[in-house]
Scaffold this active site. Structure first.
Site, short mmCIF file in Angstrom:
data_model
loop_
_atom_site.label_atom_id
_atom_site.label_comp_id
_atom_site.label_asym_id
_atom_site.label_seq_id
_atom_site.Cartn_x
_atom_site.Cartn_y
_atom_site.Cartn_z
N HIS A 142 61.39 9.86 19.63
CA HIS A 142 61.94 10.56 20.80
C HIS A 142 62.25 12.02 20.45
O HIS A 142 61.81 12.95 21.13
CB HIS A 142 63.20 9.81 21.27
N GLU A 143 63.00 12.22 19.37
CA GLU A 143 63.39 13.60 19.00
C GLU A 143 62.14 14.43 18.67
O GLU A 143 62.03 15.59 19.06
CB GLU A 143 64.37 13.60 17.82
N HIS A 187 60.33 15.62 21.67
CA HIS A 187 60.99 16.74 22.36
C HIS A 187 60.33 18.09 22.02
O HIS A 187 60.34 19.01 22.82
CB HIS A 187 62.47 16.81 22.00
N ASP A 239 61.26 9.65 25.56
CA ASP A 239 61.37 8.19 25.43
C ASP A 239 60.00 7.53 25.39
O ASP A 239 59.72 6.69 24.53
CB ASP A 239 62.13 7.61 26.64
N GLU A 264 63.58 14.14 28.77
CA GLU A 264 64.07 12.94 28.09
C GLU A 264 63.14 11.76 28.33
O GLU A 264 62.90 10.95 27.42
CB GLU A 264 65.49 12.60 28.55
ZN LIG Z 1 66.47 13.50 23.95
#
Ligand SMILES: [Zn+2]
Length: 621
Positions: free
Chosen positions: A460-461, A464, A525, A521
């Site tokens: 997830h990070e 980003h 995800d 986000e």
């Molecule tokens: Zn996030």
């Protein structure tokens, strides 16, 4: 969910809250020990121990009443003219009390190796500008309750009831004007809308009512000529507020913000009133958290890199760091494969994406260098004074970076924090020790469970860096377009699918998610789970795997993701988060992602047309 009701002092209950509770218990034991007055205590123990003990001494704080605020209240009372207002704003900003606008330092988004001054919208008491501007019955009611709260807070500080009512209305009027000048959350997600580098003279042309050179020198910054004025229109609105409001109204506004900011460390009546609105009304909590929990949090907020040092010694051995780093590197490899295999991206953009991916810095657990708080004076018995001095240290430390090279070793979260982040300006991913704990990362668990939980969060990070926001920054963290127009259009097409999909989700009656607010986000995800699943498959290497507890590794992976976000949440909090939180609620983070993954359908034998098989299945990364 039925077996895990929300405790009375919480507004939601999930693994994150459970983990935070467990971390708090570790921190409490550290602080209890450090607060025993012993001449042999280390300097760090003296700071965190006396800070915590002062916060915990409720009888002494109650006895003092509003006395700790006297110096600031006197400053406000002494204001005669609009020129004097700025002196109090400077004082507030130096001790971490918000008013009118925000000022800090930041990496220059167009020259990300260099720190510059940055000034931004601010000065509101409610969580978002929309709370002031929306006219549906719920929003109107929340504003009425806010008025009553401001009135009661002013009353507690000795303002007569008749006046407190008019005063609260003045506060709401000023904040509403500031809200109107503020940029909304969706627009703020676009970095080009919040970066406007200009000279101090150009800022002065937007806001003539503020003597900016006086303000900056009052804040004690190194000298500078240019700064990022994130939202220029806000500073026009600020100018109008200052020009149109009476001195008396501005004094009231400052008085309110002082009480609002300092309430958690004031006498019980202030703490209770603050909780009544911000805890009960806005988030639905039934009970105030026990004092020790609040004091642990305040200590973490003010001296978090001293407390965090002790925390890490206890819970995060060096070999855990090595294991976590190994997982992160595996997931980075998967993103590399994923980028190479995309059928919609041209080789030119792929090459740029790979350069960016290879430049991502992995920060695991805690900083290499601990922050030195030796200049902060922590005095037993001065709960509010300690907080103000710690804030003053932090404000000074941050502003002092203006004009200097960016310190890439800095962390934006303290080590005990149960969270993680990607910073586009630093191009780094950060995993505090607080989240590298069970049930997110558990050494006793099989790879499927660890990849499903912490592995997906790592993915997830990392994703980003390549979501609608992150993709606008390059490998060095500069705001620079490295996409061909065709590739950018292809990306946008895939992002639109997610915007549409998540906009159909409704967390609470009458409220839908804002697919644009949550796009980054949701992209992270979907990409994160995909990458972690790839890493798991690679680690299983096609060998037959025994079931554990009746589940295949694939099933255990998806169950771990589901458990990471399984939550009970109060409707008040759901409503608030739908408005301000760029993250989707737990249920949608799980079902949104898994319904988009054919691998999930395969693992649980789902068929086309069933709710967990989305059509279309959205996919960006
Ligand atoms: Zn996030």
């Amino acid at each position: 969910m039925a077996n895990n009701p929300i405790p009375a002092d919480q507004s939601a209950w999930d693994f994150w809250a459970v983990r935070a509770d467990r971390n708090r218990a570790v921190l409490r034991a550290i602080l209890d020990k450090a607060s025993v007055e012993d001449p042999k205590r280390s300097a760090v123990d003296q700071k965190i121990g006396d800070f915590y003990a002062s916060c915990m001494d409720e009888p002494a704080i109650d006895k003092l009443g509003t006395r700790p605020l006297d110096p600031e209240l006197k400053r406000i009372d002494a204001i005669q003219s609009k020129d004097d207002i700025l002196d109090v704003v400077i004082r507030f900003h130096r001790i971490g009390v918000g008013a009118l606008f925000n000022f800090s330092s930041e990496p220059d988004a167009k020259n990300s190796a260099q720190m510059i001054a940055g000034i931004d919208q601010g000065g509101l008491g409610l969580p978002d500008r929309d709370y002031y501007l929306k006219d549906d019955p719920k929003s109107v009611k929340l504003r009425e309750e806010y008025l009553a709260h401001v009135r009661r807070m002013l009353g507690l500080a000795g303002v007569a009831p008749a006046r407190a009512d008019a005063d609260a209305r003045s506060v709401l009027r000023i904040e509403t004007e500031l809200a109107k000048g503020s940029l909304d959350r969706v627009s703020r997600r676009d970095p080009s809308q919040t970066y406007h580098k200009m000279s101090i003279q150009e800022l002065a042309a937007l806001s003539r009512s503020v003597d900016w050179p006086k303000y900056f020198s009052g804040m004690g910054t190194p000298s500078f000529t240019d700064l990022d004025v994130s939202v220029p229109s806000f500073f026009k609105a600020l100018d109008a507020v200052l020009a149109d409001s009476s001195v008396a109204d501005l004094k009231t506004y400052l008085r309110w913000h002082l009480l609002h900011a300092q309430a958690p460390l004031l006498a019980k009546a202030f703490v209770d009133e603050n909780f009544r609105y911000f805890g009960q009304t806005l988030t639905g909590s039934k009970e105030l958290q026990p004092r020790w929990k609040r004091c642990v949090q305040i200590t973490d907020g003010d001296l978090g890199f001293a407390l965090g040092q002790k925390y890490v010694e206890q819970v995060f051995p060096p070999d855990a760091k090595a294991r976590v780093l190994g997982m992160v590197q595996e997931i980075e490899k998967m993103l590399g494969q994923d980028i190479q295999s995309l059928d919609w991206m041209t080789p030119a953009t792929k090459q740029q994406a790979m350069i960016k991916l290879r430049a991502v810095a992995n920060k695991i657990g805690y900083p290499d260098k601990w922050r030195d708080y030796s200049s902060v004076s922590i005095v037993r018995g001065q709960a509010l004074g300690n907080d103000e001095r710690a804030s003053e240290f932090e404000v000074h430390r941050t502003l002092n970076q203006i004009g200097h090279p960016v310190d890439r070793g800095e962390w934006g979260m303290t080590p005990p924090t149960v969270n993680a982040y990607y910073s586009p300006l630093h191009n780094d991913i950060n995993f505090p020790a607080g989240i590298l704990q069970p049930p997110f990362f558990d050494n006793r668990m099989d790879a499927a469970v660890n990849y499903g939980a912490i592995g997906s969060i790592m993915g997830h990070e990392l994703t980003h860096g390549f979501d609608d926001q992150g993709r606008q920054y390059d490998a060095e963290g500069n705001l620079r377009n490295w996409w061909t127009p065709e590739d950018a259009a292809e990306f946008q097409k895939r992002a639109e699918c997610l915007i549409k999909e998540y906009s159909t989700f409704s967390p609470v009656d009458g409220v839908h998610l804002n697919g644009k607010l949550t796009l980054g986000e949701n992209t992270a995800d979907n990409g994160g789970v995909h990458l972690a699943f790839m890493a798991l498959m690679k680690s299983l290497d096609g060998k037959p795997q025994p079931k554990i507890d009746g589940f295949t590794p694939q099933q255990r992976f998806f169950l771990a993701w589901g458990q990471a976000w399984c939550e009970n949440i109060r409707p008040e909090r759901s409503r608030m988060l739908a408005q301000i939180d760029p993250h989707s609620p737990g249920r949608d983070r799980v079902n949104g992602v898994l319904g988009n993954m054919p691998e999930f359908g395969e693992a649980f034998a789902c068929h086309q047309g069933q709710p967990m098989v989305h059509a279309p299945a959205c996919r960006v990364w």
